[in-house]
Scaffold this motif. Structure first.
Motif, short mmCIF file in Angstrom:
data_model
loop_
_atom_site.label_atom_id
_atom_site.label_comp_id
_atom_site.label_asym_id
_atom_site.label_seq_id
_atom_site.Cartn_x
_atom_site.Cartn_y
_atom_site.Cartn_z
N LYS A 93 3.93 9.49 -4.48
CA LYS A 93 2.36 9.82 -4.55
C LYS A 93 1.70 8.42 -4.89
O LYS A 93 0.47 8.45 -4.16
N TYR A 94 2.05 7.53 -5.61
CA TYR A 94 1.26 6.46 -5.75
C TYR A 94 1.25 5.64 -4.27
O TYR A 94 0.27 4.90 -4.07
N ILE A 95 2.50 5.59 -3.61
CA ILE A 95 2.28 5.06 -2.37
C ILE A 95 1.20 5.60 -1.54
O ILE A 95 0.51 4.93 -0.64
N TYR A 96 1.03 6.82 -1.15
CA TYR A 96 0.32 7.48 -0.33
C TYR A 96 -1.03 7.43 -1.10
O TYR A 96 -2.19 7.07 -0.30
N LYS A 97 -1.50 7.04 -2.35
CA LYS A 97 -2.52 7.00 -2.83
C LYS A 97 -3.05 5.30 -2.76
O LYS A 97 -4.16 5.27 -2.43
N GLY A 98 -2.07 4.46 -2.58
CA GLY A 98 -2.32 3.12 -2.10
C GLY A 98 -2.85 2.97 -0.76
O GLY A 98 -3.54 2.18 -0.23
N PHE A 99 -2.29 4.15 0.04
CA PHE A 99 -2.59 3.92 1.48
C PHE A 99 -4.03 4.44 1.61
O PHE A 99 -4.74 4.13 2.57
N GLU A 100 -4.50 5.11 0.66
CA GLU A 100 -5.94 5.53 0.80
C GLU A 100 -7.07 4.79 0.61
O GLU A 100 -8.01 4.65 1.35
N LYS A 101 -6.63 3.84 -0.30
CA LYS A 101 -7.57 2.81 -0.66
C LYS A 101 -6.77 1.31 -0.50
O LYS A 101 -6.36 0.77 -1.55
N PRO A 102 -6.48 0.81 0.85
CA PRO A 102 -5.74 -0.34 0.98
C PRO A 102 -6.48 -1.59 0.38
O PRO A 102 -7.89 -1.85 0.55
N THR A 103 -5.73 -2.64 -0.10
CA THR A 103 -6.45 -3.80 -0.38
C THR A 103 -5.80 -4.76 0.64
O THR A 103 -4.73 -4.53 1.34
N GLU A 104 -6.01 -6.08 0.38
CA GLU A 104 -5.58 -7.22 1.30
C GLU A 104 -3.86 -7.20 1.06
O GLU A 104 -3.38 -7.44 -0.07
N ASN A 105 -3.22 -7.00 2.10
CA ASN A 105 -1.66 -7.03 2.47
C ASN A 105 -1.05 -5.83 1.44
O ASN A 105 0.13 -5.85 1.47
N SER A 106 -1.74 -5.01 1.08
CA SER A 106 -1.05 -3.75 0.27
C SER A 106 -0.49 -2.90 0.99
O SER A 106 0.88 -2.42 0.81
N SER A 107 -1.04 -2.77 2.48
CA SER A 107 -0.25 -1.79 3.13
C SER A 107 1.09 -2.09 3.97
O SER A 107 2.02 -1.19 3.84
N ALA A 108 1.10 -3.35 3.94
CA ALA A 108 2.71 -3.87 4.51
C ALA A 108 3.46 -3.67 3.22
O ALA A 108 4.58 -3.27 3.57
N ILE A 109 3.19 -3.94 2.17
CA ILE A 109 4.11 -3.93 1.00
C ILE A 109 4.44 -2.44 0.83
O ILE A 109 5.57 -1.90 0.52
N LEU A 110 3.41 -1.67 0.53
CA LEU A 110 3.56 -0.27 0.52
C LEU A 110 4.44 0.64 1.72
O LEU A 110 5.08 1.44 1.20
N LEU A 111 4.41 -0.16 2.68
CA LEU A 111 5.10 0.39 3.94
C LEU A 111 6.76 0.13 3.51
O LEU A 111 7.70 0.79 4.03
N GLN A 112 6.94 -0.95 3.02
CA GLN A 112 8.20 -1.42 2.58
C GLN A 112 8.96 -0.40 1.38
O GLN A 112 9.90 -0.03 1.49
#
Length: 136
Positions: A93-112
């Motif tokens: 749930k937190y990963i998908y919430k992070g995808f909603e509001k990406p910050t710098e380089n967060s998407s790459a880490i969240l994908l991992q």
């Protein structure tokens, strides 16, 4: 003609019982029956007005995102494997919430994180998160 088509038993089913607005999840119902002291989260939600609660939740989401991005890539798999099923669902749930509001380089880490959580939780984890009524 088949016998089943002549049956009128289906008329006894109350379709209003299955209305989406009246649906109550068994877990939610159990939590409501426990009363106001059922947990810290319930107390937190009841204590603060909705505006304050939203800002608190946004701060909590930001903190979780910072924690997730602070992990080294080699440590992610071990961290995810230490979680139980509900923990993996909450993480997702937190990963998908992070995808909603990406910050710098967060998407790459969240994908991992997503890859490792998917390996542990399976596709069912994603389905449970996407169909959950309550979000983080």
């Amino acid at each position: 003609m088949a016998r089943n088509t002549l049956s009128n038993r289906f008329r006894k089913v109350d379709i209003d019982e299955y209305d989406e607005n009246k649906f109550v999840d068994e877990q939610e119902e159990a939590a409501e029956q426990q009363g106001p002291d059922s947990g810290e989260v319930d107390g937190f939600i009841r204590q603060y007005p909705s505006e304050k609660r939203l800002s608190q939740l946004e701060r909590a989401q930001g903190i979780v995102l910072k924690v997730l991005t602070s992990f080294k890539s080699s440590e992610i798999e071990q961290a995810v494997k230490s979680l139980d099923r509900n923990g993996v669902d909450l993480l997702m749930k937190y990963i998908y919430k992070g995808f909603e509001k990406p910050t710098e380089n967060s998407s790459a880490i969240l994908l991992q994180w997503h890859e490792k959580a998917l390996a542990v939780g399976g596709v069912g984890c994603i389905v449970r998160v996407l169909t959950a009524r309550k979000t983080v």
